[in-house]
Design a protein around this motif. Structure first.
Motif, PDB file in Angstrom:
ATOM      1  N   UNK A   1      72.608  69.251  48.719  1.00 53.28           N
ATOM      2  CA  UNK A   1      72.496  68.930  50.147  1.00 53.28           C
ATOM      3  C   UNK A   1      71.068  69.057  50.685  1.00 53.28           C
ATOM      4  N   UNK A   2      70.164  69.623  49.888  1.00 57.56           N
ATOM      5  CA  UNK A   2      68.768  69.673  50.305  1.00 57.56           C
ATOM      6  C   UNK A   2      68.168  68.264  50.377  1.00 57.56           C
ATOM      7  N   UNK A   3      68.853  67.290  49.776  1.00 58.55           N
ATOM      8  CA  UNK A   3      68.385  65.901  49.812  1.00 58.55           C
ATOM      9  C   UNK A   3      68.804  65.151  51.058  1.00 58.55           C
ATOM     10  N   UNK A   4      69.318  65.838  52.065  1.00 53.36           N
ATOM     11  CA  UNK A   4      69.770  65.177  53.292  1.00 53.36           C
ATOM     12  C   UNK A   4      68.655  64.348  53.929  1.00 53.36           C
ATOM     13  N   UNK A   5      67.466  64.934  54.075  1.00 49.25           N
ATOM     14  CA  UNK A   5      66.361  64.229  54.735  1.00 49.25           C
ATOM     15  C   UNK A   5      66.011  62.911  54.067  1.00 49.25           C
ATOM     16  N   UNK A   6      65.735  62.913  52.745  1.00 47.44           N
ATOM     17  CA  UNK A   6      65.444  61.659  52.070  1.00 47.44           C
ATOM     18  C   UNK A   6      66.574  60.635  52.166  1.00 47.44           C
ATOM     19  N   UNK A   7      67.815  61.091  52.154  1.00 54.49           N
ATOM     20  CA  UNK A   7      68.941  60.161  52.262  1.00 54.49           C
ATOM     21  C   UNK A   7      68.975  59.491  53.633  1.00 54.49           C
TER      22      UNK A   7
ATOM     23  N   UNK B   1      53.813  67.632  69.198  1.00 48.54           N
ATOM     24  CA  UNK B   1      55.139  68.197  69.438  1.00 48.54           C
ATOM     25  C   UNK B   1      56.033  67.854  68.252  1.00 48.54           C
ATOM     26  N   UNK B   2      56.809  68.827  67.779  1.00 49.79           N
ATOM     27  CA  UNK B   2      57.657  68.632  66.605  1.00 49.79           C
ATOM     28  C   UNK B   2      59.089  69.019  66.940  1.00 49.79           C
ATOM     29  N   UNK B   3      60.022  68.128  66.613  1.00 50.70           N
ATOM     30  CA  UNK B   3      61.452  68.416  66.677  1.00 50.70           C
ATOM     31  C   UNK B   3      62.028  68.327  65.269  1.00 50.70           C
TER      32      UNK B   3
ATOM     33  N   UNK C   1      56.588  64.297  66.391  1.00 53.54           N
ATOM     34  CA  UNK C   1      57.179  64.099  65.065  1.00 53.54           C
ATOM     35  C   UNK C   1      58.609  64.606  65.071  1.00 53.54           C
ATOM     36  N   UNK C   2      59.449  63.921  64.308  1.00 51.59           N
ATOM     37  CA  UNK C   2      60.839  64.335  64.112  1.00 51.59           C
ATOM     38  C   UNK C   2      61.028  64.584  62.621  1.00 51.59           C
ATOM     39  N   UNK C   3      61.270  65.838  62.249  1.00 50.07           N
ATOM     40  CA  UNK C   3      61.496  66.195  60.855  1.00 50.07           C
ATOM     41  C   UNK C   3      62.997  66.195  60.589  1.00 50.07           C
TER      42      UNK C   3
END
Length: 290
Positions: A123-129, A219-221, A166-168
């Motif tokens: 589930x650490x791959x959520x961002x790339x997915x 600003x980062x969210x 930025x939105x991480x």
């Protein structure tokens, strides 16, 4: 009043902007490309295309050049990183401003959407997915969508590349049911936080960016997803699939990213407009009244 060339730089402006047909353009401005007949074949092939100004630069001979990113270029994000082949240069006479306004321009906001995480750790791959699922999304001008994976140093430097926000997108355990999506503003890194060049935890990335940029970061969210399967990287096997609740959350994350980006753009425009009002000089006011 002396007649000036159609692209002459106002004396009161830095070399980061230029007047083209009476409109001041700079980083973030929209233009249409009008290469001269003496241009090379590559430039001529881009005639009529819309582009975003990435920079206005002056060479050693005092000549001005406008660096642009082509809107429909699939490698546009590489151009935003300064990569050769995706960042193109034109003279001020070879661009047509598309922003309709009078007086000095307010640069279009720039927002970074960054997917972070390790696709080999469940589930650490959520961002790339999520970034992969955004491929068909028509991002607004000035919004760059990038999969950073585990490249913490790259992300830290990118945060310092003139972005307004930025939105991480990341897997973020917060004690919620697996698959829960949450948008939050991360706490500032502790003063004693040790920057790590290869860490992709948002707090550590922000600490690294603050150190590299002397504290000046946008600003980062964070759009976080509660994971079901958490791995440390010490396991004997890799897991390249997401758990069912997190995979379903990827689908819900796509419209949420679009909504958060729209909100960030509105907020950035409001901040820029307020800053422009505060920075107006008598000369700029006279220019607007003409």
């Amino acid at each position: 009043m002396n007649e000036r060339e159609p692209w002459q730089v106002p004396q009161s402006s830095p070399a980061t902007t230029v007047l083209v047909n009476g409109i001041e353009i700079g980083r973030g401005s929209r233009v249409r490309l009008r290469p001269s007949r003496r241009a090379d074949i590559l430039d001529l092939a881009m005639a009529g295309l819309e582009a975003e100004v990435d920079a206005v630069q002056e060479d050693f001979e005092g000549q001005l050049h406008i660096a642009v990113l082509i809107h429909d270029d699939p490698g546009r994000d590489l151009g935003a990183s300064g990569k050769i082949g995706h960042r193109f240069f034109f003279t001020p006479e070879e661009v047509e401003p598309l922003d309709s306004h009078d007086g000095p321009a307010t640069a279009r906001p720039r927002v970074l959407v960054a997917g972070i995480g390790n696709m080999f750790l469940a589930d650490d791959g959520f961002g790339p997915e999520v970034i992969a699922a955004l491929r068909d999304w028509q991002a607004p001008p000035g919004v760059h969508v990038v999969d950073f994976g585990i490249r913490g140093m790259d992300l830290a430097y990118r945060l310092l590349d003139g972005y307004d926000a930025a939105l991480l997108v990341d897997a973020a355990p917060r004690g919620e049911p697996p698959g829960t999506l949450t948008v939050f503003e991360p706490d500032p890194p502790p003063q004693d936080q040790v920057p790590e060049a290869h860490a992709m935890d948002p707090v550590r990335v922000l600490a690294l960016a603050q150190r590299l940029g002397d504290g000046n970061i946008p600003r980062v969210l964070v759009l976080g997803c509660e994971p079901l399967v958490r791995m440390t990287g010490q396991e004997p096997d890799v897991v390249v699939t997401l758990s069912e609740p997190v995979r379903e959350a990827v689908r819900r994350a796509v419209p949420l990213v679009a909504s958060v980006v729209d909100t960030l753009l509105v907020d950035c425009r409001a901040v820029a407009a307020e800053h422009a009002v505060n920075q107006r000089t008598p000369k700029a006011a006279a220019y607007e009244e003409r």
